[in-house]
Design a protein around this motif. Sequence first.
Motif, PDB file in Angstrom:
ATOM      1  N   LEU A 371     -22.470  19.954  -1.541  1.00  0.00           N
ATOM      2  CA  LEU A 371     -21.097  19.496  -1.760  1.00  0.00           C
ATOM      3  C   LEU A 371     -20.656  18.568  -0.619  1.00  0.00           C
ATOM      4  CD1 LEU A 371     -19.303  22.775  -2.955  1.00  0.00           C
ATOM      5  CD2 LEU A 371     -20.360  20.980  -4.340  1.00  0.00           C
ATOM      6  N   TYR A 372     -20.999  18.952   0.610  1.00  0.00           N
ATOM      7  CA  TYR A 372     -20.667  18.094   1.750  1.00  0.00           C
ATOM      8  C   TYR A 372     -21.350  16.733   1.634  1.00  0.00           C
ATOM      9  CZ  TYR A 372     -21.439  15.970   6.277  1.00  0.00           C
ATOM     10  OH  TYR A 372     -21.539  15.042   7.278  1.00  0.00           O
ATOM     11  N   THR A 373     -22.628  16.730   1.242  1.00  0.00           N
ATOM     12  CA  THR A 373     -23.381  15.476   1.164  1.00  0.00           C
ATOM     13  C   THR A 373     -22.799  14.555   0.094  1.00  0.00           C
ATOM     14  OG1 THR A 373     -25.369  16.682   1.844  1.00  0.00           O
ATOM     15  CG2 THR A 373     -25.679  14.492   0.913  1.00  0.00           C
ATOM     16  N   ILE A 374     -22.427  15.123  -1.056  1.00  0.00           N
ATOM     17  CA  ILE A 374     -21.814  14.303  -2.114  1.00  0.00           C
ATOM     18  C   ILE A 374     -20.494  13.719  -1.617  1.00  0.00           C
ATOM     19  CG2 ILE A 374     -20.811  14.334  -4.431  1.00  0.00           C
ATOM     20  CD1 ILE A 374     -22.834  16.501  -5.164  1.00  0.00           C
ATOM     21  N   THR A 375     -19.732  14.515  -0.884  1.00  0.00           N
ATOM     22  CA  THR A 375     -18.473  14.017  -0.328  1.00  0.00           C
ATOM     23  C   THR A 375     -18.723  12.887   0.660  1.00  0.00           C
ATOM     24  OG1 THR A 375     -17.693  16.298  -0.489  1.00  0.00           O
ATOM     25  CG2 THR A 375     -16.272  14.752   0.625  1.00  0.00           C
ATOM     26  N   CYS A 376     -19.828  12.985   1.410  1.00  0.00           N
ATOM     27  CA  CYS A 376     -20.198  11.886   2.319  1.00  0.00           C
ATOM     28  C   CYS A 376     -20.479  10.612   1.535  1.00  0.00           C
ATOM     29  CB  CYS A 376     -21.436  12.269   3.121  1.00  0.00           C
ATOM     30  SG  CYS A 376     -21.118  13.410   4.469  1.00  0.00           S
ATOM     31  N   GLN A 377     -21.150  10.753   0.388  1.00  0.00           N
ATOM     32  CA  GLN A 377     -21.396   9.579  -0.446  1.00  0.00           C
ATOM     33  C   GLN A 377     -20.092   8.917  -0.843  1.00  0.00           C
ATOM     34  OE1 GLN A 377     -24.204  11.716  -3.348  1.00  0.00           O
ATOM     35  NE2 GLN A 377     -24.862   9.603  -3.436  1.00  0.00           N
ATOM     36  N   ILE A 378     -19.128   9.731  -1.249  1.00  0.00           N
ATOM     37  CA  ILE A 378     -17.830   9.189  -1.648  1.00  0.00           C
ATOM     38  C   ILE A 378     -17.160   8.521  -0.449  1.00  0.00           C
ATOM     39  CG2 ILE A 378     -15.555   9.787  -2.570  1.00  0.00           C
ATOM     40  CD1 ILE A 378     -16.926  12.136  -4.035  1.00  0.00           C
ATOM     41  N   ALA A 379     -17.322   9.128   0.736  1.00  0.00           N
ATOM     42  CA  ALA A 379     -16.725   8.553   1.945  1.00  0.00           C
ATOM     43  C   ALA A 379     -17.297   7.177   2.251  1.00  0.00           C
ATOM     44  CB  ALA A 379     -16.950   9.493   3.132  1.00  0.00           C
ATOM     45  N   TYR A 380     -18.567   6.961   1.906  1.00  0.00           N
ATOM     46  CA  TYR A 380     -19.193   5.664   2.140  1.00  0.00           C
ATOM     47  C   TYR A 380     -18.522   4.554   1.322  1.00  0.00           C
ATOM     48  CZ  TYR A 380     -23.296   6.882   4.950  1.00  0.00           C
ATOM     49  OH  TYR A 380     -24.128   7.258   5.977  1.00  0.00           O
ATOM     50  N   LEU A 381     -17.838   4.924   0.221  1.00  0.00           N
ATOM     51  CA  LEU A 381     -17.315   3.922  -0.704  1.00  0.00           C
ATOM     52  C   LEU A 381     -15.799   3.876  -0.786  1.00  0.00           C
ATOM     53  CD1 LEU A 381     -19.701   4.386  -3.802  1.00  0.00           C
ATOM     54  CD2 LEU A 381     -19.982   2.878  -1.859  1.00  0.00           C
ATOM     55  N   THR A 382     -15.099   4.780  -0.101  1.00  0.00           N
ATOM     56  CA  THR A 382     -13.654   4.834  -0.274  1.00  0.00           C
ATOM     57  C   THR A 382     -12.939   3.960   0.749  1.00  0.00           C
ATOM     58  OG1 THR A 382     -13.763   6.911   0.984  1.00  0.00           O
ATOM     59  CG2 THR A 382     -13.474   7.083  -1.383  1.00  0.00           C
ATOM     60  N   PRO A 383     -12.045   3.066   0.271  1.00  0.00           N
ATOM     61  CA  PRO A 383     -11.239   2.264   1.187  1.00  0.00           C
ATOM     62  C   PRO A 383     -10.304   3.175   1.991  1.00  0.00           C
ATOM     63  CG  PRO A 383     -11.204   1.404  -1.075  1.00  0.00           C
ATOM     64  CD  PRO A 383     -11.805   2.771  -1.134  1.00  0.00           C
ATOM     65  N   PRO A 384      -9.806   2.723   3.146  1.00  0.00           N
ATOM     66  CA  PRO A 384      -9.985   1.364   3.674  1.00  0.00           C
ATOM     67  C   PRO A 384     -11.191   1.189   4.590  1.00  0.00           C
ATOM     68  CG  PRO A 384      -8.331   2.531   4.948  1.00  0.00           C
ATOM     69  CD  PRO A 384      -8.756   3.485   3.869  1.00  0.00           C
ATOM     70  N   PHE A 385     -11.832   2.295   5.038  1.00  0.00           N
ATOM     71  CA  PHE A 385     -12.879   2.154   6.050  1.00  0.00           C
ATOM     72  C   PHE A 385     -14.229   2.686   5.597  1.00  0.00           C
ATOM     73  CE2 PHE A 385      -8.910   2.587   8.645  1.00  0.00           C
ATOM     74  CZ  PHE A 385      -8.872   1.279   9.074  1.00  0.00           C
TER      75      PHE A 385
END
Length: 440
Positions: A371-385
């Motif tokens: 679950l943490y790793t999938i959330t990291c994937q989302i973090a890679y793509l979410t604006p602004p940073f």
Amino acid sequence: MAYETIALLMFSSMMLMMITGQRVFGAIGFVATASALMLWGTGGSDMGFQAIMKLMKWNALLTLPMFVFMGYVMSESRLADDLYRMFHVWFGPMPGGLAIGTILLMVLISAMNGLSVAGMAIGATIALPELVRRGYDKPMISGVIQAGSSLGILIPPSVVMVLFALIARQPVSQLWLAGILPGLLMAVLFILYIALRCRLNPALAPPLSAAERAQITRREKYALLRAGILPFLIFAAMMIPFIKGWASLTEASVIGALTSVAAAVLRGRFTREVFEVATRQTLAITTMFMLIIMAALSFGAVFDGLGAGRAIQGFFSDLGLSPFQILILMQLSFLIMGMFLDDTAMLVIVAPIYVGLAKVLGFDLIWYGILYTITCQIAYLTPPFGYNLFLMRAMAPADFTLPVIYKSVLPFVGVMLLTLVLVMIFPQIALWLPQTVYAR
């Protein structure tokens, strides 16, 4: 001053330093060192030395440079060119076929490197020019490359999972096995979205013309299939001895690195330049991760010494929420932090707290790691940073502006959120494979 107030000051100081652009390891290490010295005097300086000694005793950390080196050898030796040509020929005739082929390329590249940045580099240098030349829609191109490259941190051998395993003290092998089915599920959902979207609007991703298809002989099509065998051979050479118990995790990582070098040599592409770039990048990334982990261990020791983890656990318990509701709040906090921080910073901040909390609530930490790793994937793509957003802007042509890049990731973030929800509701998506393998 109350310990809860001190913990809040530590957390807010670290967040402020990161937001202002300070290096992750510097912000974490400075706050940890300054807090330890102010709380416990000169004796607090021992925490840093203890962190270094603990770091040196983690044999699993030796896998990190091996996997990074393997990924850069595959990237710099351009072995992915043959793979993309294969997908170009086999999937090009259908609407959105090259975009689907790009996702499949990223799946295979992910099984060889374990880094999102390597997938981005390959996608931007190989797939992007071809997709632009074929008249693909810019948001479709940008979204496909960014989403596909993020699979590198979910499909083994994931470097992010190695870091999570080190901090959460969980077996890396089980985390890798647990990431396979969720990673493939996410890739399939990406492909279904692309196929459906391009069927509804074929102008977004035109197929190869009849004239181009006529130039490709059947013999050439079948000959190109051999390009797809190479990634599976590298992956099998690394994973089979490890799963069978013939080799340790560290030995398996060395096998993977040597196999990638052998593949590049056989193709005549292992030049001095390839070796130099791969070595320099491996040294830089490995050093960065080691500094971050060392700082994280020091920060976690101070944070835990204050009892902050227990205080946060008590706060959640006082809310009167069920364990699953608390898990949802934890994931939402991940998603919010992911808009401003990278995956390593998120892990450092929450691991001392959330891993222990997940354990107290009775959740499987292998499942929680996915679950943490999938959330990291989302973090890679979410604006602004989002990390991949800026990598895409740096690698793409000038007409791929930030508004285009931001817009392009939204549907793919939706697919990732759907995958996250499915894995939360059905834990066996992640746990079935490791349980099956280790039950033998």
